[in-house]
Design a protein around this motif. Structure first.
Motif, short mmCIF file in Angstrom:
data_model
loop_
_atom_site.label_atom_id
_atom_site.label_comp_id
_atom_site.label_asym_id
_atom_site.label_seq_id
_atom_site.Cartn_x
_atom_site.Cartn_y
_atom_site.Cartn_z
N ALA A 138 -48.96 -26.58 19.31
CA ALA A 138 -49.42 -25.39 20.05
C ALA A 138 -50.49 -24.68 19.25
CB ALA A 138 -48.25 -24.44 20.32
N ALA A 139 -50.21 -24.48 17.94
CA ALA A 139 -51.19 -23.80 17.08
C ALA A 139 -52.45 -24.64 16.91
CB ALA A 139 -50.55 -23.51 15.72
N ASP A 140 -52.29 -25.96 17.04
CA ASP A 140 -53.44 -26.84 16.82
C ASP A 140 -54.09 -27.27 18.14
OD1 ASP A 140 -50.99 -28.03 17.25
OD2 ASP A 140 -51.37 -29.79 16.02
N LEU A 141 -54.07 -26.39 19.11
CA LEU A 141 -54.77 -26.64 20.38
C LEU A 141 -56.18 -27.16 20.10
CD1 LEU A 141 -54.51 -25.88 23.56
CD2 LEU A 141 -56.03 -23.99 22.92
N PRO A 142 -56.53 -28.36 20.59
CA PRO A 142 -57.81 -28.95 20.17
C PRO A 142 -59.02 -28.52 21.01
CG PRO A 142 -56.61 -30.53 21.50
CD PRO A 142 -55.73 -29.29 21.40
N TYR A 143 -58.80 -27.88 22.14
CA TYR A 143 -59.91 -27.65 23.07
C TYR A 143 -60.84 -26.55 22.57
CZ TYR A 143 -56.92 -30.51 25.94
OH TYR A 143 -56.12 -31.54 26.39
N ALA A 144 -62.13 -26.73 22.86
CA ALA A 144 -63.14 -25.77 22.44
C ALA A 144 -63.04 -24.52 23.31
CB ALA A 144 -64.52 -26.40 22.55
N ILE A 145 -62.29 -23.55 22.80
CA ILE A 145 -62.15 -22.25 23.47
C ILE A 145 -62.39 -21.20 22.38
CG2 ILE A 145 -60.57 -20.69 24.70
CD1 ILE A 145 -59.10 -23.23 25.71
N ALA A 146 -63.23 -20.23 22.66
CA ALA A 146 -63.69 -19.32 21.59
C ALA A 146 -62.58 -18.39 21.09
CB ALA A 146 -64.88 -18.50 22.08
N ASN A 147 -61.75 -17.93 21.99
CA ASN A 147 -60.74 -16.94 21.61
C ASN A 147 -59.34 -17.50 21.85
OD1 ASN A 147 -62.71 -14.59 21.22
ND2 ASN A 147 -63.18 -15.31 23.29
N VAL A 148 -58.66 -17.84 20.76
CA VAL A 148 -57.34 -18.46 20.87
C VAL A 148 -56.34 -17.67 20.03
CG1 VAL A 148 -55.94 -20.53 20.44
CG2 VAL A 148 -58.31 -20.76 21.24
N ARG A 149 -55.23 -17.28 20.66
CA ARG A 149 -54.19 -16.57 19.91
C ARG A 149 -52.86 -17.26 20.17
NH1 ARG A 149 -54.38 -10.29 20.76
NH2 ARG A 149 -53.12 -10.60 22.62
N VAL A 150 -52.19 -17.63 19.09
CA VAL A 150 -50.87 -18.28 19.22
C VAL A 150 -49.89 -17.49 18.36
CG1 VAL A 150 -49.54 -20.41 18.96
CG2 VAL A 150 -51.96 -20.53 19.59
N GLU A 151 -48.80 -17.07 18.98
CA GLU A 151 -47.80 -16.27 18.27
C GLU A 151 -46.43 -16.90 18.41
OE1 GLU A 151 -49.79 -11.83 18.80
OE2 GLU A 151 -47.92 -12.33 19.84
N SER A 152 -45.67 -16.81 17.34
CA SER A 152 -44.34 -17.43 17.32
C SER A 152 -43.29 -16.41 16.88
CB SER A 152 -44.36 -18.62 16.36
OG SER A 152 -43.05 -19.09 16.14
N LEU A 153 -42.24 -16.32 17.67
CA LEU A 153 -41.13 -15.41 17.37
C LEU A 153 -39.88 -16.23 17.07
CD1 LEU A 153 -41.44 -12.82 20.22
CD2 LEU A 153 -40.83 -12.24 17.89
N VAL A 154 -39.15 -15.79 16.06
CA VAL A 154 -37.89 -16.48 15.77
C VAL A 154 -36.74 -15.69 16.37
CG1 VAL A 154 -36.34 -17.28 13.95
CG2 VAL A 154 -38.82 -17.50 13.65
N HIS A 155 -35.99 -16.36 17.22
CA HIS A 155 -34.76 -15.77 17.76
C HIS A 155 -33.69 -16.84 17.60
CE1 HIS A 155 -32.03 -13.55 20.39
NE2 HIS A 155 -31.73 -14.71 20.93
N ASP A 156 -32.69 -16.54 16.80
CA ASP A 156 -31.71 -17.58 16.45
C ASP A 156 -30.29 -17.07 16.66
OD1 ASP A 156 -30.18 -19.58 15.44
OD2 ASP A 156 -31.26 -19.75 13.53
N PRO A 157 -29.68 -17.43 17.78
CA PRO A 157 -28.32 -16.93 18.06
C PRO A 157 -27.22 -17.71 17.34
CG PRO A 157 -29.08 -18.29 19.86
CD PRO A 157 -30.20 -18.27 18.85
N GLY A 158 -27.57 -18.79 16.62
CA GLY A 158 -26.54 -19.51 15.88
C GLY A 158 -26.14 -20.85 16.48
N ILE A 159 -27.00 -21.40 17.31
CA ILE A 159 -26.76 -22.75 17.81
C ILE A 159 -27.37 -23.73 16.80
CG2 ILE A 159 -27.19 -24.35 19.73
CD1 ILE A 159 -25.60 -21.81 20.49
N PRO A 160 -26.62 -24.74 16.38
CA PRO A 160 -27.21 -25.70 15.43
C PRO A 160 -28.38 -26.45 16.07
CG PRO A 160 -24.97 -26.37 16.06
CD PRO A 160 -25.22 -25.06 16.71
N VAL A 161 -29.51 -26.39 15.40
CA VAL A 161 -30.68 -27.09 15.92
C VAL A 161 -31.20 -28.05 14.85
CG1 VAL A 161 -31.38 -25.33 17.57
CG2 VAL A 161 -32.16 -25.15 15.21
N GLY A 162 -31.93 -29.05 15.31
CA GLY A 162 -32.42 -30.06 14.38
C GLY A 162 -33.67 -30.74 14.89
N PHE A 163 -34.04 -31.78 14.18
CA PHE A 163 -35.26 -32.53 14.51
C PHE A 163 -34.94 -33.55 15.60
CE2 PHE A 163 -35.38 -31.35 10.00
CZ PHE A 163 -36.49 -30.53 10.02
#
Lengths: 178, 740
Positions: free
Chosen positions: B512-537
């Motif tokens: 998402a952060a590495d969006l490759p398209y030529a667009i002049a104004n790009v903003r990417v924001e990430s929020l962490v919300h973790d209720p305690g579910i085990p997550v993995g790769f």
């Protein structure tokens, strides 16, 4: 004590009658080729033949196998050479179907039952016969091709001849299908 | 097996025979005798220029496979790298699944992230080249001729002028006394005989005869583990719930049950087979605490994620230009919300592990993506120093990221420690489904600012989800820290590390952060919300959801701008020639714009793990059902080491992604997982599988990964094709169509 024929050998089994055939095969007879996947007949990894018909061994209690003929993946060929394997196994090897390989015993047992009964299955018949066998690696396209090839080998009574000759193998790049 | 099929015939028989000579007792790397064989196994008189390779005086060439095999084909592709430089048919190489060894740690001995070929490309070829040069030097010395005149080919070293020759093994001992060259010459790509060719999978025979030994098969068909018993574990019904009490009396009386006791994850039931253990477990009554998330379900989690997006701005991971200004200046701003669910790995082989503690040592036989992670946590569970724990990796019945987490190995060691005999822990499918480390559920809001001419002025992507790394680090950081560090300290460091990483985990924003398209104004924001579910790769990790979100919204923007989706991407990828080459190749092969009658096409482009992929899906919608008929995939993964295996990985990656797009999701209910087996967590089946065509871009760049990059683009390609067919935009996985 229950008697059943497993891969051509009469075996006496002293296990509770409700034990699924899968665990009779694995824990009792110590044949590891038949796999545990779901325990509910939903994935097909445990497929074996009972009197030639494919069944889910995880749902087949020992009691209902009494006196019947069980064939597992180990019973398909003697393993002394690829030529003695079932045409389905030969086609599997030729097409390099397997990835992780865990579901493949079940896939092969389902495919063997199909081509033994139907010498020239259509794609729809192949899909139908194998729709109950799950593969998480996604080997389905190769399974489909291998079943067609196995039926062809069986019809012709041929064994697959496999050679790996690096001198003639071609690297398929540059937009050609691999 | 006959010799009619070349390639290492990895049958149990063949390996038993060969390993008897090697003295390591290795069966597919499964050291069933438990004999300590100091890694890398180098017998006296053998040539071993580096840990991966050993050439014995009796002319066996042994490759230590440090990357573990889960279906991705490293068991074939890595030995062919050494074979190339060693001038030897890969079929002649004996493969051992390697033990834990410092040479194999970079920094962990982990198989994942589609890195095996990329990371081993140089060192493994160098190992082969070093052995080759040492053999040549030894021959020159023995025959008293110039090294330059020594030829090496197909296992034979020869000197044409004097008509002398020797097998590699004959010169191994003399070669081992040569200096190991630090920078041996590597073959030019034009001289490759095995790299770039479809060397057949070395495990294709044993995996077609049922002989291949997976973790769950350890000790089944032999007497190598005397007294091996089976254990099942009753685990918490909700995440974070603690065992308060249990009654195992009735279970203990069940025929075949040997013992019932508590371990850290729950109640273990030990029996003389899986069935009596499972039946015994049904008779255990256990009381659990409510736990911290008793009332959590998927709907409330999604609502909480939305609230977080409403209230917080999050970490800015990309900020080109000024999106706010672009939005103000825009003719119009389009926006959309995309939601993806938790997903289980659902490997076909359920989690399992075998352990045996005796005489102050612990042996662990384990299907794992991280042997040294297992070693670290097993040592702690066994209360032994790490060097007293021997990890024997086995073949895996699928991994997909799940088997990088060693929770099931901890269980096996805890049980074996109390049982005093070899024990195999086997999970049921229900255990596996409900105690996974899930692909995170995320919520995404996107906005695009369009100018009057349809030009894209700005792109904003805001996402919320948990951080995988900070979730896992507190438990498993121990594997990264030196073995002498007290466990209390590693735990503290783990928690601290988790907190630090929490703010910086790129696994949630990759793709998402590495969006490759030529667009002049790009903003990417990430929020962490973790209720305690085990997550993995989960195969392709952040890319698995971000490609869906990004490439679907790109399609929305293209349609809003009134531009063909392929042309729209082409116009904005000029600075990214490798993306562009796959897009053009796929569009050409799929005959973009001319789908078969009754079908529509959708396209997605996505780069991950150093590889570039475009997929074009051809779908129809009949009676409210999506049918994917054909997928054309073009990939640039640099030099293709084994085209047939690479193609298989792309096929498998596409089918894995199609399952997520069309079939399955995990639902949280009362703080636990609702799904239990394949009836409510369905996988794609053969009759739902499209025709798949894979094309490689001809590229001689160093090889990059193929295990994961096939997965991300397929969901958006299908969603975009469904939009073309129906006008419905699918913004939630798995896809469901409005009947209207």
């Amino acid at each position: 004590m229950i008697e059943l024929e497993v891969n051509g050998v009469l075996r006496e089994i002293d296990m509770p009658l409700d034990t699924p055939l899968l665990w009779v095969i694995r824990d009792g007879l110590r044949l590891a080729g038949t796999k545990f996947g779901c325990g509910m007949g939903l994935c097909g990894a445990c497929t074996v033949h009972l009197d030639g018909q494919p069944v889910r061994s995880c749902l087949t209690p020992l009691s209902s196998a009494e006196g019947r003929r069980v064939t597992t993946i180990e019973g398909l060929g003697d393993g002394s050479s690829v030529a003695t394997l079932h045409p389905v196994q030969q086609a599997w090897i030729e097409a390099s179907v397997t990835q992780c390989g865990y579901c493949q015993s079940g896939q092969i047992m389902a495919a063997v039952a199909l081509v033994d009964a139907n010498p020239d299955p259509s794609d729809a018949e192949i899909d139908r016969a194998l729709a109950g066998n799950l593969c998480r690696c996604g080997t389905y396209p190769r399974i489909r091709a291998a079943v067609r090839r196995a039926a062809e080998l069986k019809r012709r009574g041929e064994a697959v001849v496999q050679t790996w000759d690096p001198a003639v193998a071609v690297a398929p790049v540059g937009g050609l299908p691999a | 097996m006959s010799d009619s099929i070349n390639g290492p015939l990895l049958t149990r028989r063949a390996l038993l025979k060969s390993s008897a000579v090697a003295g390591g007792g290795l069966v597919l790397g499964v050291n069933l005798t438990g004999c300590a064989s100091s890694p890398p196994i180098a017998d006296a008189g053998s040539l071993s220029p580096d840990a991966w390779l050993q050439i014995t005086p009796d002319d066996r060439v042994i490759f230590q496979l440090d990357k573990t095999e889960m279906g991705q084909g490293v068991i074939t592709s890595l030995p062919s790298l050494v074979a190339e430089e060693l001038e030897l048919d890969p079929g002649r190489i004996h493969i051992h699944l390697a033990p834990v060894h410092s040479r194999f740690q970079d920094p962990l001995q982990v198989t994942g992230g589609s890195t095996s070929i990329a990371r081993r490309w140089e060192p493994v070829r160098q190992t082969g080249a070093a052995a080759r040069e040492m053999l040549r030097a030894a021959a020159a010395e023995r025959w008293d001729v110039p090294t330059a005149e020594i030829e090496v080919r197909d296992g034979v070293i020869s000197h044409a002028a004097s008509e002398r020759s020797a097998r590699y093994g004959e010169l191994a001992e003399a070669a081992a006394r040569q200096r190991v060259p630090q920078d041996p010459p590597l073959k030019d790509a034009s001289a490759f005989r095995f790299i770039g060719r479809s060397v057949p999978r070395t495990d294709r025979v044993t995996k077609s005869t049922g002989e291949a030994v997976f973790g769950i098969d350890v000790g089944v068909n032999g007497a190598e583990l005397p007294g091996l018993i089976t254990a099942v574990v009753i685990r918490a019904p909700r995440f974070g719930a603690e065992l308060q009490s249990f009654d195992g009396h009735t279970a203990r009386e069940h025929p075949g049950v040997i013992d019932v006791f508590q371990i850290s994850s729950g109640v273990a039931v030990l029996a003389d087979g899986y069935w009596p253990a499972r039946k015994g477990a049904e008779k255990v009554t256990a009381r659990w605490s409510a736990g911290p998330i008793e009332h959590l379900d998927s709907a409330s989690l999604e609502a909480a994620q939305r609230r977080a997006l409403d209230e917080d701005s999050g970490r800015r991971v990309r900020n080109d230009g000024n999106f706010a200004r672009a939005a103000d200046a825009a003719e119009r701003v389009i926006e959309a919300e995309y939601v993806v669910p938790h997903l289980a790995h659902a490997t076909m082989e359920p989690m399992n592990c075998t352990a045996w503690m005796r005489n102050g040592t612990c042996d662990v036989w384990v299907p794992t993506q991280g042997p040294d992670i297992v070693q670290a946590v097993a040592a702690e569970a066994a209360k032994l120093p790490r060097d007293r724990v021997r990890v024997h990796s086995t073949l895996m019945g699928g991994g997909f990221g799940r088997r990088g987490i060693p929770d099931y190995a901890v269980e096996a060691v805890e049980i074996a420690r109390l049982a005093g005999r070899p024990v195999k822990v086997v999970w049921s499918r229900e255990d596996d489904m409900r105690h996974d480390f899930y692909r995170p559920a995320t919520c995404n809001r996107l906005r695009a600012a369009l100018g009057a001419d349809g030009n894209v002025l700005g792109w904003e992507h805001r996402m919320v989800g948990p951080s995988i790394i900070s979730n896992l680090v507190p438990d498993f950081l121990g594997a990264l820290l030196p073995g002498w560090m007290p466990s209390g300290l590693t735990n503290v460091l783990g928690r601290a590390g988790g907190a630090v990483i929490r703010g910086r985990d790129s696994s949630s924003t990759e793709g998402a952060a590495d969006l490759p398209y030529a667009i002049a104004n790009v903003r990417v924001e990430s929020l962490v919300h973790d209720p305690g579910i085990p997550v993995g790769f989960w195969r392709s990790v952040g890319h698995s959801q971000n490609a869906f979100v990004v490439e679907s919204f790109v399609d929305e923007v293209a349609h809003a701008a009134g531009v063909d989706p392929v042309a729209f991407r082409e116009q904005r990828l000029a600075g990214h020639p490798r993306h562009l080459a796959t897009l053009r190749l796929a569009a050409e092969k799929a005959d973009w714009g001319n789908p078969a009658p009754g079908r529509q096409q959708g396209v997605a482009v996505h780069a991950s793990f150093g590889s570039y992929v475009t997929e074009i899906a051809e779908v129809s919608v009949e009676n409210g059902r999506i049918r994917v008929h054909r997928v054309v995939c073009a990939v640039d993964c640099g030099l293709v080491v084994n085209p047939d295996i690479a193609r298989a990985q792309m096929e498998g990656g596409i089918i894995f992604g199609l399952t997520a797009a069309l079939k399955s999701h995990i639902t949280l209910e009362n703080g636990g997982v609702k799904q239990s087996n394949f009836h409510d967590y369905p996988l794609l089946r053969m009759d739902e599988t499209p025709e798949i065509e894979v094309y490689f871009v001809d590229r001689d760049a160093p090889p990059s990964g193929v295990g994961e990059p096939g997965t991300p683009p397929i969901a958006p390609a299908v969603a975009n094709a469904v939009y073309a067919a129906t006008g419905q935009r699918l913004r939630r996985m798995p896809f469901t169509l409005d009947r209207a």
